[in-house]
Design an enzyme around this catalytic site. Structure first.
Site, mmCIF file in Angstrom:
data_model
loop_
_atom_site.group_PDB
_atom_site.id
_atom_site.type_symbol
_atom_site.label_atom_id
_atom_site.label_comp_id
_atom_site.label_asym_id
_atom_site.label_seq_id
_atom_site.Cartn_x
_atom_site.Cartn_y
_atom_site.Cartn_z
ATOM 1 C CE1 TYR A 146 0.343 -3.308 -3.209
ATOM 2 C CE2 TYR A 146 -1.584 -4.728 -3.061
ATOM 3 C CZ TYR A 146 -0.215 -4.557 -2.997
ATOM 4 O OH TYR A 146 0.590 -5.636 -2.726
ATOM 5 C CE LYS A 160 2.147 -5.305 -5.900
ATOM 6 N NZ LYS A 160 3.566 -5.747 -5.967
ATOM 7 C CB SER A 200 -1.648 -8.140 -4.517
ATOM 8 O OG SER A 200 -2.712 -8.053 -3.604
#
Length: 319
Positions: A145, A149, A121
């Site tokens: 998040y 990642k 991402s």
């Protein structure tokens, strides 16, 4: 031959599997090949070439069984989305990081390293960002998040360096317009402010209209994920991470497109109530990238946001 898709029951995974079943993907999945969907829910379509496995992505025994000698390609799409990962740190770490390590270990046990396409991402970036993010900018995530990642990206890179997998890390743009219902992703509004008004429903824009987003349509993302598995790993060299092509659009411009294609009444359905939590996450993400390298490697890009809205309008007519 077999392709494993983690998160295969989700929006992106199910679309990817449908694309892999088309004649155009025979190079990836020959006529005798099959696909395994691993998710917490069943794969939503019936097809004899697809085995739907309901299981835990972080279960070593499950992955050791599914990643076998026939597995040639693994698409790792399963993830806890940004807003949920921020709210539940332990769950995000378990699914977004720990499960990736378990999957890589399962691949490591194979005599022939499978191709692994990992969906990362743009949330790996943050802090003070240039107007256009260069290919070699170091990640500095500003959300759990994004951090999860980024750590998983490093794992894929190192397992590739060791020859345990033939990895390709695809940093996906925000996907718009997603059909269906809103989810817990901080970027969910990027679809909601178009999808809901087109369906005659109210929506809300939680960020300032000048916020820049890096966007790609669902069809373009799927085409680029297919292309990622087709790439010669040697062409990537040591740099296994790719910022997939998108278009840079301000939220106000998105609403301008909505008005052009659906009228002022559709735009009027979008409210403007701020959400500091979403704004804090989304406004830390970059809004534009230097995509010369992925374009040279053959990845595709949408023409403009009007084309994305029009594509969703055509999709709505088929439903």
């Amino acid at each position: 031959m077999k392709i494993l898709v983690t998160g295969g029951a989700g929006f992106l995974g199910s679309r990817l599997i449908q694309a892999l079943l088309q004649p155009e993907a025979l190079d990836l999945l020959p006529g005798h090949g099959r696909i395994v969907s691993l998710d917490l829910a069943p794969y939503p379509y019936e097809d004899p070439r697809v085995e739907s496995v309901i299981g835990d992505i972080a279960d070593p025994a499950c992955l050791a069984r599914l990643v076998d000698a026939e597995t040639t390609v693994v698409y790792h799409l399963a993830a806890v989305v940004s807003g949920q990962a921020e709210a539940d740190f332990d769950l995000g770490m378990r699914v977004n990081l720990d499960a990736t390590r378990v999957l890589l270990e399962a691949c490591r046990q194979r005599a022939k390293a499978p191709i692994l396409v990992f969906a990362s991402s743009l949330a790996v970036f943050g802090g003070e960002l240039p107007d256009k993010v260069p290919e070699d900018l170091a990640p500095l995530p500003q959300s759990s998040y994004g951090a999860q990642k980024a750590m998983a990206e490093l794992l894929v890179g190192d397992y590739s360096r060791k020859g345990y997998v033939d990895g390709r890390v695809c940093r996906l743009p925000t996907i718009s317009v997603r059909p269906g219902k809103p989810n817990a992703a901080a970027s969910s509004f990027a679809s909601g402010i178009i999808r809901e008004p087109l369906a005659g429903l109210p929506s809300n824009c939680p960020v300032p209209l000048e916020t820049r987003l890096w966007l790609s349509s669902p069809d373009t993302v799927i085409a680029n994920l297919l292309h990622a598995a087709r790439l010669d790993g040697q062409a990537l060299g040591l740099r296994r991470t790719l910022n997939l092509p998108g278009i840079s659009v301000r939220v106000g411009q998105m609403l301008d497109s909505l008005e052009r294609l659906a009228g002022l009444e559709a735009r009027a359905r979008v409210g403007d109530e701020p959400d500091p939590r979403i704004e804090r996450i989304v406004c830390s993400w970059p809004g534009d990238f230097d995509i010369r390298r992925p374009l040279q490697l053959g990845f595709g890009v949408d023409r403009d946001f009007d084309a994305i809205v029009a594509a969703h309008q055509r999709f709505m007519k088929t439903q």
